[in-house]
Scaffold this motif. Sequence first.
Motif, mmCIF file in Angstrom:
data_model
loop_
_atom_site.group_PDB
_atom_site.id
_atom_site.type_symbol
_atom_site.label_atom_id
_atom_site.label_comp_id
_atom_site.label_asym_id
_atom_site.label_seq_id
_atom_site.Cartn_x
_atom_site.Cartn_y
_atom_site.Cartn_z
ATOM 1 N N ALA A 112 0.840 -1.203 0.000
ATOM 2 C CA ALA A 112 0.000 0.000 0.000
ATOM 3 C C ALA A 112 0.875 1.253 0.000
ATOM 4 O O ALA A 112 0.572 2.241 -0.690
ATOM 5 N N GLU A 113 1.958 1.225 0.762
ATOM 6 C CA GLU A 113 2.878 2.367 0.799
ATOM 7 C C GLU A 113 3.550 2.573 -0.556
ATOM 8 O O GLU A 113 3.739 3.706 -1.010
ATOM 9 N N TRP A 114 3.886 1.466 -1.223
ATOM 10 C CA TRP A 114 4.468 1.567 -2.569
ATOM 11 C C TRP A 114 3.469 2.229 -3.522
ATOM 12 O O TRP A 114 3.845 3.089 -4.321
ATOM 13 N N PHE A 115 2.202 1.844 -3.415
ATOM 14 C CA PHE A 115 1.206 2.391 -4.332
ATOM 15 C C PHE A 115 0.995 3.884 -4.086
ATOM 16 O O PHE A 115 0.822 4.657 -5.037
ATOM 17 N N VAL A 116 0.997 4.293 -2.832
ATOM 18 C CA VAL A 116 0.864 5.716 -2.515
ATOM 19 C C VAL A 116 2.003 6.508 -3.167
ATOM 20 O O VAL A 116 1.792 7.584 -3.725
ATOM 21 N N THR A 117 3.220 5.948 -3.111
ATOM 22 C CA THR A 117 4.361 6.598 -3.757
ATOM 23 C C THR A 117 4.175 6.650 -5.270
ATOM 24 O O THR A 117 4.418 7.681 -5.906
ATOM 25 N N CYS A 119 1.480 6.749 -6.955
ATOM 26 C CA CYS A 119 0.418 7.682 -7.336
ATOM 27 C C CYS A 119 0.957 9.082 -7.631
ATOM 28 O O CYS A 119 0.335 9.852 -8.377
ATOM 29 N N LYS A 120 2.111 9.410 -7.057
ATOM 30 C CA LYS A 120 2.710 10.727 -7.310
ATOM 31 C C LYS A 120 3.135 10.884 -8.763
ATOM 32 O O LYS A 120 3.316 11.994 -9.254
ATOM 33 N N TYR A 121 3.333 9.756 -9.445
ATOM 34 C CA TYR A 121 3.831 9.792 -10.818
ATOM 35 C C TYR A 121 2.740 9.513 -11.854
ATOM 36 O O TYR A 121 3.042 9.388 -13.040
ATOM 37 N N THR A 122 1.494 9.409 -11.412
ATOM 38 C CA THR A 122 0.431 9.097 -12.361
ATOM 39 C C THR A 122 -0.003 10.332 -13.139
ATOM 40 O O THR A 122 0.137 11.470 -12.673
ATOM 41 N N ILE A 123 -0.531 10.091 -14.311
ATOM 42 C CA ILE A 123 -1.132 11.147 -15.130
ATOM 43 C C ILE A 123 -2.643 10.965 -15.045
ATOM 44 O O ILE A 123 -3.174 9.902 -15.370
ATOM 45 N N ALA A 124 -3.314 12.019 -14.595
ATOM 46 C CA ALA A 124 -4.775 11.993 -14.461
ATOM 47 C C ALA A 124 -5.257 10.818 -13.610
ATOM 48 O O ALA A 124 -6.356 10.292 -13.817
ATOM 49 N N ASN A 125 -4.450 10.406 -12.650
ATOM 50 C CA ASN A 125 -4.802 9.312 -11.737
ATOM 51 C C ASN A 125 -5.138 8.011 -12.471
ATOM 52 O O ASN A 125 -5.806 7.131 -11.908
ATOM 53 N N SER A 126 -4.670 7.873 -13.692
ATOM 54 C CA SER A 126 -5.037 6.708 -14.486
ATOM 55 C C SER A 126 -3.877 6.059 -15.227
ATOM 56 O O SER A 126 -3.946 4.878 -15.555
ATOM 57 N N TYR A 127 -2.811 6.833 -15.509
ATOM 58 C CA TYR A 127 -1.717 6.334 -16.329
ATOM 59 C C TYR A 127 -0.382 6.495 -15.610
ATOM 60 O O TYR A 127 -0.160 7.488 -14.917
ATOM 61 N N VAL A 128 0.490 5.514 -15.828
ATOM 62 C CA VAL A 128 1.840 5.580 -15.275
ATOM 63 C C VAL A 128 2.831 5.522 -16.433
ATOM 64 O O VAL A 128 2.894 4.507 -17.132
ATOM 65 N N PRO A 129 3.588 6.595 -16.685
ATOM 66 C CA PRO A 129 4.586 6.552 -17.762
ATOM 67 C C PRO A 129 5.599 5.436 -17.505
ATOM 68 O O PRO A 129 6.042 5.224 -16.380
ATOM 69 N N LEU A 200 -8.365 8.705 -4.312
ATOM 70 C CA LEU A 200 -8.386 9.021 -2.883
ATOM 71 C C LEU A 200 -7.036 9.531 -2.408
ATOM 72 O O LEU A 200 -6.950 10.503 -1.656
ATOM 73 N N VAL A 201 -5.975 8.861 -2.857
ATOM 74 C CA VAL A 201 -4.615 9.235 -2.429
ATOM 75 C C VAL A 201 -4.273 10.640 -2.896
ATOM 76 O O VAL A 201 -3.789 11.469 -2.106
ATOM 77 N N ASN A 202 -4.548 10.943 -4.154
ATOM 78 C CA ASN A 202 -4.176 12.235 -4.717
ATOM 79 C C ASN A 202 -5.157 13.350 -4.374
ATOM 80 O O ASN A 202 -4.914 14.518 -4.682
ATOM 81 N N ALA A 203 -6.254 12.983 -3.718
ATOM 82 C CA ALA A 203 -7.205 14.010 -3.272
ATOM 83 C C ALA A 203 -6.703 14.698 -2.011
ATOM 84 O O ALA A 203 -7.148 15.788 -1.647
ATOM 85 N N ASP A 204 -5.776 14.059 -1.300
ATOM 86 C CA ASP A 204 -5.248 14.623 -0.038
ATOM 87 C C ASP A 204 -4.310 15.774 -0.315
ATOM 88 O O ASP A 204 -3.624 15.811 -1.322
#
Length: 204
Positions: A112-117, A119-129, A200-204
């Motif tokens: 879960a901690e890895w996923f929170v990290t 999420c910082k690199y996602t585009i539009a909360n949907s894509y990971v380069p 949820l993560v990026n809403a904080d």
Amino acid sequence: RSNQNAIIVLKDAMTQDMIKVARNTRDKNEIHNIADIYGSAIVELQSIDPSKLPAQKPSNEWTAHFYDCAKDCSDEEVKIMWSKILAGEIQSPGKYYKRTLTNLKQIEKHEAEWFVTLCKYTIANSYVPSFVTSKDMFPFNQFQSLVDCGFINANEGIWEVYGNCVLPLKGKQLKVELKEKTFKINIYTLTDTGTQICDLVNAD
């Protein structure tokens, strides 16, 4: 034989006592965990006008599944995530899929901690380069674990950028200046579970 029977009876009695103690302890922990989550969900909803809440309530099936998935959570940070999900479902019944609850229940704390990290690199909360999976940004073995957890789709795709733009990475902005009209970026997509949790993560 009488001694053997006595031993069997004693063993059965001790086993039943141990089961009762374990069950009582488990039940108390479950009640405590759920009470914490429900309490935090109420706090989340305090700023909302009750008249704005829908008349429809979360379905009994969803509510029962939520209880089963959240009851064993004792980690305070993950409890907050559960409370946000409950509050969101109350505001908009059907918002969160039951499989999202299942995947969140099964994920390990460090995952879960890895996923929170990530999420910082996602585009539009949907894509990971794809370039994010380089070692200096995000370890690929951790990325693969999140794929196994059902948060990221395994197949790589392509995201096409038209014109100069700024990619909205969480906490950072990546400016893309094009020498040609279009630019293609290799990406991974989040699953429905990944997108819902990332929101949820990026809403904080």
